[in-house]
Design a protein around this motif. Structure first.
Motif: not given
Length: 290
Positions: A157, A164-165, A168-169, A171
């Protein structure tokens, strides 16, 4: 020998003095002579080590080193390829197995910031080889992303969009986070690390405030691979660590992180290496050799 960020930091903070100071930590070479109390090495042995911040360094033809922080050099690597590994490997090893307490049975997510750097490059390899965690690595440029994938990262990432990233991976948050860049990032760390997670940092930004971690009971650890030699504490642990690392290299489990070698073991070569590290854009490690 190789040049690390600590070499650059120490040079930048050096006060004017008439007394000479020899920099350098990482090194690989041949034992020229031993003291009467030495029991683990003999003249002619090929060794590697990361040095001692309280003593003169490895930017010299000869250096006196405590045998307890020296290990046998990997048989499968040249001196220059070996010299890239000791300091970063000790840092990564102590982070993973002493600060985080990981084992081969460990699971969860490990987020490695600056994964294309010297420490990150080794940490990704060790985590994948010796634990069961998923390794999430940060890298922003195409070359650094390719590099961390070669090291074994499961997910890559961009640290410029870390919150955010990462979420995203992962949560629910990551279990472990390694930070070489903590300034202005603690609040983000508090968001991307799960409750009761762990963070280990190797930098020392002035005025660092970690209060944002309290609500989640996130543990903050410091890692300084010079702590053992600095305080004379359990020094032989570094010899054991370097011996084990050499075995991992010789079995093909761990690979050198050299990306640039400078065949000028003199002031010009060292200056070039320092300039490379100062850019903050190094992928892997730079070594200087004869």
């Amino acid at each position: 020998m190789s040049v690390n960020p600590v070499d650059v930091k120490r040079r930048a903070s050096l006060e004017p003095s008439a007394a000479p100071v020899v920099f350098g930590y990482d090194a690989a070479g041949t034992v020229e002579a031993v003291g009467s109390a030495v029991t683990t090495f003999s003249a002619g042995d090929e060794v590697w080590y990361a040095g001692d911040i309280t003593r003169q360094g490895s930017n010299a033809e000869l250096q006196a080193v405590d045998e307890r922080i020296v290990g046998p050099k990997p048989k499968s690597l040249s001196f220059k390829d070996s010299a890239a590994l000791p300091l970063t490997t000790i840092t990564a090893w102590e982070t993973l197995f002493e600060r985080f307490g990981l084992t081969s049975d460990s699971r969860g997510d490990l987020l490695v910031l600056g994964a294309a750097g010297g420490v990150g490059s080794v940490m990704v390899q060790l985590a994948k080889a010796l634990t069961g965690v998923r390794v999430i690595a940060t890298a922003s440029r195409a070359d650094s992303q390719d590099w961390v994938r070669q090291m074994g990262a499961d997910v890559v990432i961009d640290h410029h969009d870390l919150r955010a990233q990462a979420l995203d991976v992962a949560p629910d948050g990551v279990d472990y986070l390694f930070s070489p860049h903590s300034k202005d990032n603690v609040e983000t760390f508090a968001e991307v690390v799960r409750p009761f997670g762990h963070i280990t940092a190797i930098d020392e930004p002035a005025g660092l405030d970690v209060l944002a971690l309290k609500a989640k009971s996130i543990a903050w650890h410091w890692e300084l691979m010079f702590t053992r030699p600095l305080f004379g504490y359990d020094l032989i642990a570094q010899q054991r660590l370097l011996t084990r690392t050499a075995e991992l290299v010789d079995t093909g489990t761990l690979h050198t992180t050299v990306t640039k070698s400078i065949p000028s073991f003199d002031a010009s070569g060292l200056t070039e290496a320092h300039r490379d590290v100062e850019t903050g854009r190094m992928v892997g490690k730079v070594v200087v050799h004869r």
